[in-house]
Write a protein that holds these residues in place. Structure first.
Motif: not given
Length: 226
Positions: A106-128
């Motif tokens: 996140a500490d990139g040049p000129e104070g720019l914030t690096a983009p975040r890649t959203p984590a894939p959601g945990d499928p309900a069936r796999g969670r159960w």
């Protein structure tokens, strides 16, 4: 058929209130997601059903009288608890490393914030499935659960009639009490989910429960070999 329901209810409630491996599994799963907590609760009670049916069939008596069989069950349960603990500790450390990497990125040049890649959601069936499996294996590999149905339940069976039928009745009641208790516990843990979701709190929580699993597993394994 005559059973001492009042005395049994007191013992059953006391057994659930005292935290054990199933308590840790349910609470930890509920902290991740309420649905996973409920699945772990149902899995834990399904594991108890196995012990109850084994007690009714007399298989628990055979296991309790055979040091080899009983010791093997204890070692399997201990190994599974240690496995859960190691997995939790490694997950906590991996999450901490990823959080440090995100902070550095996140500490990139000129104070720019690096983009975040959203984590894939945990499928309900796999969670159960994950929650149910952990709860089930935790209790089905717990020899104390087998001894509860083998030695405690018969203490509340009185009078004539089928002893197996009375043990089945009390065992079913115990499982149902557990479902209500675990679901109430999941509701409480779900309310604390926002608090536990804070990165620092979650890291310490997962790390602590992981080491608790390892400690309980090692203690069980030592007791099995002594």
């Amino acid at each position: 058929m005559s059973v001492d329901l009042v005395g049994f209810l007191g013992v059953a409630l006391a057994a659930y209130v005292v935290p054990g491996p199933d308590f840790l599994v349910v609470v930890r799963s509920a902290a991740e997601h309420p649905a996973k907590g409920r699945a772990a609760a149902l899995g834990a009670q399904a594991g108890l059903c196995v012990h109850m049916l084994a007690a009714v069939a007399g298989l628990s008596l055979i296991a309790a009288r055979s040091p080899v069989v009983y010791g093997s069950i204890k070692l399997l349960g201990a190994a599974y608890l240690v496995y859960l603990g190691i997995r939790a500790v490694l997950a906590a450390r991996r999450t901490a490393r990823e959080r440090r990497a995100e902070t550095a990125a996140a500490d990139g040049p000129e104070g720019l914030t690096a983009p975040r890649t959203p984590a894939p959601g945990d499928p309900a069936r796999g969670r159960w499935r994950s929650g149910f499996t952990e709860g089930f294996l935790t209790n089905v590999l717990n020899p104390k659960a087998a001894l509860f149905f083998l030695s405690i339940l018969p203490q509340f069976v009185h009078g004539g009639g089928s002893t197996a039928r009375q043990i089945f009745l009390l065992g079913t009641l115990d499982v149902l009490i557990g479902v209500v208790y675990w679901f109430a516990l999941v509701a409480v843990a779900a309310r604390l989910r926002t608090f536990l979701a804070r990165p620092g709190i979650r890291h310490r929580w997962v790390l602590t429960t992981g080491w608790l699993f390892i400690g309980i597993g090692i203690g069980t394994g030592v007791a099995a070999t002594s």
